[in-house]
Scaffold this active site. Sequence first.
Site, short mmCIF file in Angstrom:
data_model
loop_
_atom_site.label_atom_id
_atom_site.label_comp_id
_atom_site.label_asym_id
_atom_site.label_seq_id
_atom_site.Cartn_x
_atom_site.Cartn_y
_atom_site.Cartn_z
NE ARG A 301 63.53 36.84 46.30
CZ ARG A 301 64.80 36.92 46.70
NH1 ARG A 301 65.66 37.65 46.02
NH2 ARG A 301 65.20 36.28 47.77
CE1 TYR A 438 54.32 35.96 50.34
CE2 TYR A 438 53.48 34.14 51.63
CZ TYR A 438 53.28 35.12 50.69
OH TYR A 438 52.06 35.26 50.13
CD GLU A 439 58.76 33.03 47.21
OE1 GLU A 439 59.93 32.99 46.79
OE2 GLU A 439 58.03 32.04 47.23
N GLY A 440 61.97 35.91 50.58
CA GLY A 440 63.04 36.87 50.83
C GLY A 440 62.44 38.11 51.46
CD GLN A 445 63.05 40.58 47.62
OE1 GLN A 445 63.39 40.77 46.46
NE2 GLN A 445 62.91 39.38 48.13
#
Lengths: 597, 597
Positions: A301, A438-440, A445
């Site tokens: 992240r 992406y990546e959460g 977040q």
Amino acid sequence: MFPFAAPVRDLRFVLEELLEYRSLALPGFEEASPDLVEAVLEEAAKLAGEVWGPLNASGDQQGCARRDDGSVTLPDGFIEAYRAYAEGGWNGIGVSEALGGQGLPEVVASSVQEMLHGANMALGLCPMLTAGAIEALAHHGSDALKETYLPRLVEGSWTGTMNLTEPQAGSDLSRVRTRAVPCPDEEADRYRLFGQKIFITWGEHDAAENIIHLVLARKPDAPEGNKGISLFLVPKFLVNADGSLGERNDVVCASIEHKLGIHGSPTCTLSFGEGEGAIGYLVGEEGRGLNHMFTMMNEARHKVGIQGIGVAERACQHAFAYALDRVQGKVRGSDATISEHLDVRRMLLSMRARTDALRALALYCAAELDVARHAGDASERKAAQARVDVLIPVVKSFSTDQAVDIASMGVQVHGGMGYIEETGAAQLLRDARIAPIYEGTNGIQSLDLAGRKLQRDGGAAFNDLLGRVEATAEALRGNGELAALGESLAAGAADLRAAMAIVLEQGSDPESGVDAIQAYATPFLNLAGHVLCAWQMGQSALKAAAAQAAGSGEPFYQAKLVAADFALRQWLPAGRANRSVIDAGMASLASFDVKAI
Amino acid sequence: MFPFAAPVRDLRFVLEELLEYRSLALPGFEEASPDLVEAVLEEAAKLAGEVWGPLNASGDQQGCARRDDGSVTLPDGFIEAYRAYAEGGWNGIGVSEALGGQGLPEVVASSVQEMLHGANMALGLCPMLTAGAIEALAHHGSDALKETYLPRLVEGSWTGTMNLTEPQAGSDLSRVRTRAVPCPDEEADRYRLFGQKIFITWGEHDAAENIIHLVLARKPDAPEGNKGISLFLVPKFLVNADGSLGERNDVVCASIEHKLGIHGSPTCTLSFGEGEGAIGYLVGEEGRGLNHMFTMMNEARHKVGIQGIGVAERACQHAFAYALDRVQGKVRGSDATISEHLDVRRMLLSMRARTDALRALALYCAAELDVARHAGDASERKAAQARVDVLIPVVKSFSTDQAVDIASMGVQVHGGMGYIEETGAAQLLRDARIAPIYEGTNGIQSLDLAGRKLQRDGGAAFNDLLGRVEATAEALRGNGELAALGESLAAGAADLRAAMAIVLEQGSDPESGVDAIQAYATPFLNLAGHVLCAWQMGQSALKAAAAQAAGSGEPFYQAKLVAADFALRQWLPAGRANRSVIDAGMASLASFDVKAI
């Protein structure tokens, strides 16, 4: 297409003047001198500017293609550019020497990543995913797995992927269905995988000799939900005992996606086990797959935030170059480039000030990561890690949301030319747009920050950061011409403190807490992003003023003062509005009828 | 691709309840009853939903292509869809009966335009440009030109274009170089044009029998700058005395652009006079070309705002449909669609509330346009026109900036699927992104508002609008449960008043005025957009509360109350931050060194 020049001077300003090279003083970095770091930055800038950057537009236009045999063609030049990176030793610069890397501090690795993403975000994704695989293996892999796979991943001759998403399992990974069936007659911890994974970044390509997939899957007897998920390593080519490559594993690229941007990055659907099942090896503990994956996701992240900053930097460079070249209208009676018109200058300054601020915050977080990993004192490491934990969701979300806005503003500076693809400004907007997803997602977040990180220590780590913000505000207030910036920062810090109290109070109700926090999470994160970025720009102003006071006439410092003024007095007020949003309450959010509105 | 359903209920709410069908009471609209208007909306909704909408995605994927002979291929189905529109009589609905149209009020025409742009923005551009040509000809053309060209343009069998931009002349049209040489031996007001125009929307296609280009050009003896520019009509095919088509004129499509979006709209480079010169006819007065062009641009700007709203509406529909379908995570222990998660609901509500607000403001402006054109009393017409003049830059800029943000939020609601082109969400972002650029960039709009419209009457018309905003705030304050919305709106109005005073004061300096205003223009316009939209949502809340008080249990009204609550208490505070930005001053904007920062 305007060429990319890596922002070495700006990165050096952050490393040397804002962070005072404090990572270099940590145990383990004895051999990393400022001179070495600067040489590394200069070399990386060459790779970024001369090798990766020129392929950005052509890679976007050409994109990737899947052949009928399931192999994937990369854009012209990408294989060579990736190999230049791997052969130059860049893949291991942030990896510890024990694992075969150069063991340079995270602040240096992050600086290099920013340059490479600015040069070519689509290509930058390949090593970004490999880094995640290295991280997961290093933390959770057995010695045998580490021995077989890590050296090749660290040198970059093999690349890695993260296989999480399935059609029904995106943000909610508890729904993963891919099966991992133990192979009873074969060696322990060896499985056959069956299932389909989607959105696998660099899931298939020919730039590396092998691809190491890290895959979330369930054993047949595993419980439902998160606790039934384990992590498996599935190589594209099986590896023989002597380390040589054996037969092709039963994993194939079934299709690649046609995406808004990052066309040079193949986003694959991978089918595991169309035949006898893809051979996979358990990584870490059974049922702990999600936890193991999140070990590496936290740092991934941070890298996505860095990626946003790279693209924002390139958008700035494009917009400034165009604005300095394009003649339209008159200023004080003379033909003028648009860079002389105040409304355009407002956009340019906004783009530059925000990019500077995001970079400073992301590298501050990287420096804290260095402390968290390397400080001699355990309590110091723990406190730094706690700060990292609250900073990372901010760096990821805020940098990427802002990067989209900065890239969009860059399009606007170009006027009609910005909408024409060959100009290159539009590609930056298209590329940047994935980063908040992406990546959460950025929503995830904000829940991670407000619902988890803030609640679990009652706001202690966040409070620690806020104290630092307030100290900077005090320093500015006492610094003559910078006093107004100090007032502004202090007001922002007070808003953030008040918002934190509201969010903590929401979380104190064990019944409704997590749900209620969802309503406040995004405005809270946005407020935090503005205040923390403004803090860094306040620091930047102090350093620039000090340099001027010491006699430096470098225009760079005057520019940093102007950027700080904009960030604190024009940008921060917009962010402070998030406090009003939180104060107003969110009662209607839970009650409205989605079908009627 | 999710199908588009034109928002008839929402449009009716604005026309009937917010605007109380007041346009229908104006002289000239005696035959337009509410029933007729509703029937028109229903029919337009069919065209939008059944004919235009289904071609949106395929048109984007296929795009336009230029053949070697300079002709342009449209996406499959576009010719038939355009003809269904023209043959249905839609092109003339807002055109006066004297010119062969149906003479319906602008509020109705704008409603229909919104539906069509929501269905297919790329196709919607074709009649939008034709409307501009009709406007210019009707106001400035000679009787002969009007007789020859207007009937066919109004019926839509011919289409129109606006030829302004040249490579060196974008926002600054004083740099136009295209030459118009008088034909001495031929009829008067007949010229031969030579030059190149770029970014010509629907500049070449086969959907209509003829294309009528309106072209800015200079006579050989014309002075430099704006005053040397005249407007010319250049048909693709010359028109014989009997109205039949004659030979091909000397204008050819030299290339078409590869753009970020609106792929179904051919954006052409047109070469005039590669041979003996393109035959053109002077429209209006020599040297008054820019003024004539701006007559129609004002209304074209309103239409671009409407276009943004159409795309925003479609983005809402996509996002709501996806959120109601996509199951991820749990709420209160049960599987839930993402529409049940508060952070997603925040996005959905934000998208819906903003789209509603933008629509209400744009149609308010359209209703004022009706008054400005049709009121029996001249002073009433004049006052309405003055309000229109300040509203149009707000409608154009604010609607389009917000549309980009709404479309981007729509991508975010879709998560990873939003980044995949086949989902359709990304296309809306790509399409929307042109709207802040063309018909005068949004920066130009803000200068038009703050530098010209506000200054020329000392803020009188704007003050008139602000008084209406304050009256709504008062009404809300006195309305029990809506009192908090009234407080919020009153605070916003006070900010706008204070900001107006600052902008007027800047403009009072004849030396530096125009330059200084540039620094404040964009935050001022953003503040105005938020406050005026919040005002409309305040009105909306009053109407919805009244409907409920009268016993309506329709969920629609409850939804409008929720949307108003969001707009006034969550969205407006963010906009109010623009006042702080203006208060902080912009000294650094003029002074910083663009090359050093």
